[in-house]
Each structure stands twice: as C-alpha cells, then as structure tokens.
Design an enzyme around this catalytic site. Structure first.
Site, PDB file in Angstrom:
ATOM      1  N   ASP A 207      -0.592  -5.587   6.745  1.00 31.73           N
ATOM      2  CA  ASP A 207      -1.713  -6.158   5.992  1.00 31.73           C
ATOM      3  C   ASP A 207      -2.890  -6.233   6.962  1.00 31.73           C
ATOM      4  O   ASP A 207      -2.931  -7.083   7.846  1.00 31.73           O
ATOM      5  CB  ASP A 207      -1.322  -7.550   5.485  1.00 31.73           C
ATOM      6  CG  ASP A 207      -2.487  -8.263   4.806  1.00 31.73           C
ATOM      7  OD1 ASP A 207      -3.620  -7.738   4.834  1.00 31.73           O
ATOM      8  OD2 ASP A 207      -2.268  -9.352   4.253  1.00 31.73           O
ATOM      9  N   LYS A 237     -14.031  -8.106   3.210  1.00 30.26           N
ATOM     10  CA  LYS A 237     -14.222  -8.720   4.535  1.00 30.26           C
ATOM     11  C   LYS A 237     -14.983  -7.752   5.446  1.00 30.26           C
ATOM     12  O   LYS A 237     -16.194  -7.798   5.537  1.00 30.26           O
ATOM     13  CB  LYS A 237     -12.869  -9.098   5.149  1.00 30.26           C
ATOM     14  CG  LYS A 237     -12.101 -10.164   4.383  1.00 30.26           C
ATOM     15  CD  LYS A 237     -10.836 -10.535   5.143  1.00 30.26           C
ATOM     16  CE  LYS A 237     -10.037 -11.621   4.454  1.00 30.26           C
ATOM     17  NZ  LYS A 237      -9.224 -11.128   3.327  1.00 30.26           N
TER      18      LYS A 237
HETATM   19  N1  DSN Z   1      -9.297 -16.580   3.299  1.00 35.38           N
HETATM   20  C1  DSN Z   1      -9.124 -15.368   4.046  1.00 35.38           C
HETATM   21  C2  DSN Z   1      -9.196 -15.593   5.514  1.00 35.38           C
HETATM   22  O1  DSN Z   1     -10.034 -16.372   5.872  1.00 35.38           O
HETATM   23  O2  DSN Z   1      -8.504 -14.993   6.308  1.00 35.38           O
HETATM   24  C3  DSN Z   1      -7.930 -14.614   3.651  1.00 35.38           C
HETATM   25  O3  DSN Z   1      -7.021 -15.398   3.011  1.00 35.38           O
END
Ligand code: DSN
Length: 424
Positions: A207, A237
């Site tokens: 992951d 992200k």
């Molecule tokens: N909330 C994200 C993080 O901050 O890593 C992933 O769950």
C-alpha cells in the site's frame, strides 16, 4: 465560459445556503493563509477540481468499459479506459482498477478477494508506521481477518526487523505479506519482502498511498518491479488527484480484483472521480510533475535536517521520503496533541502522531507528523522550509512565553499568501 459556470454555481450555493457557503469561503481562506504540513494532504490540480464538479457526477456506470449495466456510457468508457491505460503505463502494471472510492475500499477489495475469515495477513505495526486499514483491531477488517505485526528496530535507525518478518511469516504462513505505511519516513526494500513471501507461498501487497507520486516518477522503489502481486495507492495525496484509490496488479489477478470492487464491495463508481483520475495520470507523466516530486523530497530532507539541528528527535533519524515524524515528548517534553494545537494557533497545520511503541494513547500520542507535498505544490523551496523549521522551533520551544511571539501569526499569514494556491 467555464469561469461563468463556476461563478454561477457558487452564486446558487450562496443564495441557497449561506452557512455552507461561508464555511467554504472560510476553508479557502484557511488554506490560502496557512502553512499546510499534513503529510497526506495536497492541493488538487485545477483540472481535477473542474472534473469533480462536472457532469460526470450525474452518471451511473456500474460495471467496466464495454460491459456496463446502464446505457449512455460512450464518454464514461473513454475516461475510464484512459485512466486505466495511463495508470498501467506510469506504474509498469499489467492491470489497473481505477474505481476504488477510497484507500480503505481499495485495500478491503484485495482482502475480501483473497482471504477467508480468520486467514492471516502479516503487516506493519501501526505505531511503527503501518495504517488503520492494515487490520487495526478497531477496524472491521481487523475483526474478520487475523492481522499479525512486524516492527522496525528503533535503535538501528528504524530499519525493518527482517528477522521478525521472516520468523512470523514462517511460523504463521500468512496468505498475504503486506507492506506500506502512513508514518514511516523510509523507502522499502520490496525484493526482501518478496523473497520472504515466496518462501512461505504468500501473496505480496504494497500500500503505497503516501508515496505513489514518488514511485510514479521513479524517485522511490516500485514494488511491481520486484514482482509484487498488488500495489494500492490513493490518488489525492502525492499525485494531486481526486480523493480515491487505484489497484495495480499483475494480469492474473485482474478478474478477481475487478469483481471484488464491483459488484463485491462497491456499487456505481464515481465517474467524476474516475475522469479526474484520468487527467491526474496525464499530469503525473509530465516533466513538471517529475520536477515537483523531486522538490518535495528535497524539501523534506532540508526540513528534517533543520529540525534536527534545532535539537528535535525524528523517528528513524531523518527522512527518505516526504514525511517526518517528530518525537515531541523526547525532544521537548510536550505531547503530540499539545504540539499540534500550539502550531495550529499560528496557522501551521500538522497532525498528532504515535511513535514506535508509543507509551501514550493515540489521541495524546508522543509526536507529530509533517510532510512537504502540499507546500511544494504552492511553490515553496528549500529556503522557505528553513524559515518554517525556525517557526516550528520557536513556537514549540517558547510555549511558556507566547507573548514574545506577537506578530508571528500575521508574519506567517503574509508569508503564506505570497504563494500560489492552485485551483482555489
Ligand atoms: N488519513 C491518511 C493519512 O494521513 O495517512 C490516510 O489514512
């Protein structure tokens, strides 16, 4: 014309619901004037924001391109094919599923496809960097399957405890050997994981949600190159895409993965998200994105170095990716909750974070986590992160004497608003 559509839609919103509209404007200002250091956050590409609020939102598309359960799919099929093909190319994958609604559903889809209740998965301990969806006891997955944990070796710079990984694998014969993390500041040796997995006949799953963008640009190792069965990553992200997930895999897993996502776990995919993923993949393939990824990593390194020079103790003693975990209890005798709150008061956003074998509870853990992707998107460079490191230091160390910091809040605001804020 697009501007006028956007403006018209915002005017409708303002007329209909001033409470929600005002909250939106407030959030936009918070993002513009603040210093965003949450390692999992970023500023989506403007193209992504355009697609998330587009006509694709209105469409149901259960199934996959060429075999859907509803009519009217000539355009949705185009975008899903583009997203799949681009994702495969970027990550050197034989198969891509672009429908997962989130990081949680992409991981669950793999567990449900390959495990029976009670089967074992060997993954990273949460406090050492693992993730909630890797079978934390409070998650449904943690209750259905038997998650076993390996750790890092704290006094050896946080390297993975390979002997422990191998011992646990040999003793428990897990069906899946899982690696990947949300608070581990190092790159991974996927070949070692693969070697151990092959020894016990386990499937391999990585992951890479936090680091997908750096793998896409070949700045970090790619688990698929090491022969992994599955790689999962969120798209919002490091890649500045829509909120959602991708499952990349070998071809032999294509059928099982696809039917695990739909109809196994999800109903209609969010086609606005799929369209935004397609354009994200196009952007990730550009030279500009490669430069961006490199800058994120450079910025993280300088931020880590500056913080260590100021006397902060970092988990693993530095960073090899975009994230940094400060053990604030060891460094300055202040827990992560209070550190997060103090920085928040000045417009610097971080999150409280457990550290390896943390004696403190998750809501009052021993550290905070920082990351450089969002501010790098705004155009910040190494010199800017040196300034930010100084601010973090002075706020956390001068906490008994905050009056001496009058003016800092507005300095931070003035500094931040000079940088671009894409799409907002
Ligand atoms: N909330 C994200 C993080 O901050 O890593 C992933 O769950």
């Amino acid at each position: 014309m697009l501007d006028s559509v956007l403006e018209k839609n915002r005017a409708y919103l303002q007329n209909t619901d001033s409470a929600v509209f005002n909250a939106l404007v407030g959030e936009e200002k918070r993002q513009r004037y603040g210093i965003e250091l949450i390692a999992s956050e970023n500023f989506a590409f403007p193209e992504v924001l355009a697609l998330l609020g587009s006509a694709f939102t209105n469409k149901y598309s259960e199934g996959y391109p060429g075999r859907r359960y509803y009519g009217g799919q000539e355009f949705t099929d185009i975008i899903e094919e583009l997203a799949r093909e681009r994702a495969k190319k970027i990550f050197r994958a034989e198969h891509a599923n672009v429908q997962p609604l989130s990081g949680s559903s992409m991981n669950q889809a793999i567990y449900h496809a390959y495990l029976e209740p009670g089967d074992s998965v060997l993954g990273m301990e949460l406090s050492h960097g693992g993730h909630l969806t890797h079978g934390a006891p409070v998650s449904h997955m943690g209750k259905i399957y038997n998650f076993l944990r390996y750790k890092t070796i704290i006094d050896k710079g946080g390297v993975i405890d390979w002997d422990q990984v191998e011992d646990l694998a040999v003793k428990n014969k897990p069906k899946i050997l899982l690696c990947g993390h949300s608070s581990y500041p190092k790159d991974l040796d996927y070949k070692k994981f693969k070697f151990i997995a092959d020894k016990v006949g386990a499937l391999t799953m990585a992951d890479v949600s936090h680091i997908g963008g750096w793998i896409a640009t070949n700045h970090l190792n790619n688990p698929l190159d090491a022969g992994f069965d599955f790689m999962t990553t969120t798209t919002h992200k490091s890649m500045r895409g829509p909120r959602g997930g991708l499952i990349l895999s070998r071809k032999e897993h294509a059928k099982k993965i696809d039917s695990s996502i739909f109809p196994g776990l999800q109903g209609g995919p969010h086609m606005n998200q799929v369209a935004a993923t397609a354009v994200t993949m196009k952007k990730v393939l550009t030279r500009e994105f490669n430069d961006y990824a490199l800058m994120v990593l450079k910025n993280a390194k300088i931020l880590a170095e500056e913080l260590m020079t100021e006397g902060f103790e970092l988990v693993t003693g530095g960073t090899e990716n975009h994230l940094i975990v400060i053990d604030t209890v060891k460094s300055i005798g202040l827990d992560g909750k209070k550190s997060e709150e103090l920085l928040d008061e000045f417009g610097i956003t971080t999150n409280k974070q457990v550290v390896p074998d943390d004696p403190n509870p998750p809501l009052r853990p021993s550290g905070i986590r920082l990351g450089t992707p969002a501010l790098t998107t705004r155009g910040m460079e190494e010199k800017d992160f040196k300034i930010i490191a100084k601010w973090i230091t002075v706020i956390l160390k001068e906490r008994e004497n905050l009056n001496s910091l009058s003016g800092l809040k507005s300095d931070i605001k003035t500094f931040s608003e000079k940088f671009i804020l894409p799409g907002i």
